[in-house]
Design an enzyme around this catalytic site. Structure first.
Site, short mmCIF file in Angstrom:
data_model
loop_
_atom_site.label_atom_id
_atom_site.label_comp_id
_atom_site.label_asym_id
_atom_site.label_seq_id
_atom_site.Cartn_x
_atom_site.Cartn_y
_atom_site.Cartn_z
N ALA A 217 0.83 -1.11 0.10
CA ALA A 217 -0.04 -0.12 0.03
C ALA A 217 0.92 1.34 0.09
CB ALA A 217 -0.86 -0.05 1.18
N ASN A 218 0.48 2.20 -0.01
CA ASN A 218 1.00 3.75 0.17
C ASN A 218 0.48 4.38 1.04
OD1 ASN A 218 -1.00 5.38 -1.29
ND2 ASN A 218 -0.26 4.08 -3.03
#
Ligand code: C5P
Length: 413
Positions: A217-218
């Protein structure tokens, strides 16, 4: 300045809850009536400890509603009807208690039933002790309500009714609340530049699974993309928001499609076409894991697992260069930590966008996940720096700009 009859024909449902600032509502009702508004008042039991229904009713020129089980009133006008027969619902003073109940969706008296049942815009003027205002529970509740489209007015900083207490928590003054109500109607009555237009917006991160429990993810919060969706709704557009996993609420008035991966996001964007405008604010993962494991990967004999990555489809580029259904205006974002302008200019051309909103997301800027943004706009006509503002400010300005491009007021380039 708006004229004195500015609120003529407007119907305001005022919910007074139990705070010492309830007395300020008497002045508010007078000023609203002076401007031609019809004011109907609901008071909680606690509110009646501070001001009497008699004085409130004398000023509003109507009976005051307070009892959920008042058969005469239910016969006359039911609580559902009460919640709908208004152009705006105002809660003042809004205690920590009513704010918590609104955020939780509780309905245990007339005021909370009306607030849960209403389909009208809601504006609240919080009033409470500074410690209560600063409590994480209140911060969460207010943030949640804001995200669902409730307008928060104040509180002001100042002395409290309790001796020696000082800080944020004082309800705004009646004239300030009146100004917020007038500003609300000025905005809702304003022309809708994007009426009849369909706008597709992506927002948030994507999650790319590694195995059934892990993912890549970010740090994207979705705040900027969601703010753009809210600004587009305010401009009268039909909005489809395609959002990755975020912890903020769906903006009111938009059709929201929740997805997890980049491929699902592309599919949802394509399904939402045709559109007049597309704004790609999502932080899409550039890569996904090839051959994602169907079982949780175990520590052990086979050593540290290596992840084989493959490139995700580029949604902006796919739509920017779409042969048959390219929206008239396509906007991309460029989150960079170096060579901001050069990278954004390259992206504009490579991905077939009309505008790129570039921002520096180096950790020291606090932009990623924060509430403020500083952006540079890159188009074929040149580069423009916008002053630092809230993500809502940037969203409004962007929607204005996109509207100008669509209407031909500004060349696309
Ligand atoms: O190449 P980069 O990821 O920096 O490009 C950013 C822009 O492209 C953003 O508008 C983002 O939403 C979009 N994008 C996309 N699909 C991808 C990667 C980025 O739509 N796979």
């Amino acid at each position: 300045m708006p004229g004195p009859q500015m609120l003529d024909t407007k119907r305001i449902l005022l919910v007074i809850t139990g705070g010492i600032a309830a007395y300020k509502c008497l002045e508010l009702i007078r000023r609203l009536k002076e401007r031609g508004a019809a004011v109907r008042v609901v008071m909680t039991k606690a509110a009646q400890q501070f001001v009497t229904p008699l004085s409130v009713g004398a000023l509003s020129g109507d009976r005051v509603y307070s009892d959920l089980f008042d058969l005469t009133a239910e016969h006359d006008i039911g609580h559902i009807q009460l919640s709908r027969d208004a152009d705006l619902v105002v809660v003042a003073p809004a205690t920590a208690d009513i704010i918590a109940k609104m955020a939780a969706g509780l309905a245990d008296d007339l005021a909370t039933n009306v607030l849960l049942a209403t389909n009208k815009p809601v504006l609240i003027a919080p009033a409470m002790n500074p410690m209560m205002w600063a409590h994480p529970a209140t911060t969460r509740n207010v943030g949640w309500l804001k995200g669902t489209g409730v307008t928060i007015v104040g509180p002001n900083v100042g002395a409290m009714a309790e001796r020696g207490e000082f800080g944020p928590g004082r309800m705004v003054e009646p004239m300030e609340l009146l100004a917020a109500i007038e500003a609300h109607f000025a905005a809702t009555d304003a022309p809708k530049p994007l009426a009849g237009k369909h706008i597709v917006i992506t927002s948030g991160p994507t999650h790319e699974p590694i195995d059934p429990v892990r993912y890549i993810a970010n740090r994207s919060s979705g705040k900027q993309g969601h703010a753009i969706a809210a600004a587009a709704v305010a401009a009268g557009a039909r909005v489809t928001l395609i959002s990755g996993p975020v912890t903020i609420p769906d903006p009111t008035g938009a059709t929201v499609v929740h997805i997890e991966t980049a491929r699902q996001m592309l599919e949802a964007v394509e399904a939402a076409l045709p559109a007049d405008i597309a704004i790609f604010a999502a932080a899409v993962a550039d890569w996904r894991v090839e051959g994602q494991s169907t079982q949780k990967i175990k520590k052990g004999a086979s050593g540290t697992p290596g992840l084989q990555l493959v490139e995700n489809p580029d949604i902006l580029a796919t739509i920017g260069k779409h042969a048959t259904a390219r929206p008239q205006v396509v906007v991309g974002f460029a989150a960079e930590t170096e060579n901001l302008t050069a990278n954004a200019e390259a992206k504009l051309l490579k991905k077939g966008a009309d505008l790129i909103v570039a921002n520096d997301v180096s950790p020291e800027t606090g932009i990623m996940g924060g509430d403020r943004n500083t952006v540079r706009i890159i188009s074929r006509n040149g580069v423009e720096d916008w002053p630092e503002g809230s993500k809502e400010d940037v969203a409004r300005r962007l929607i204005e700009r996109v509207g100008a491009l669509l209407g031909g007021a500004e060349p696309i380039g």
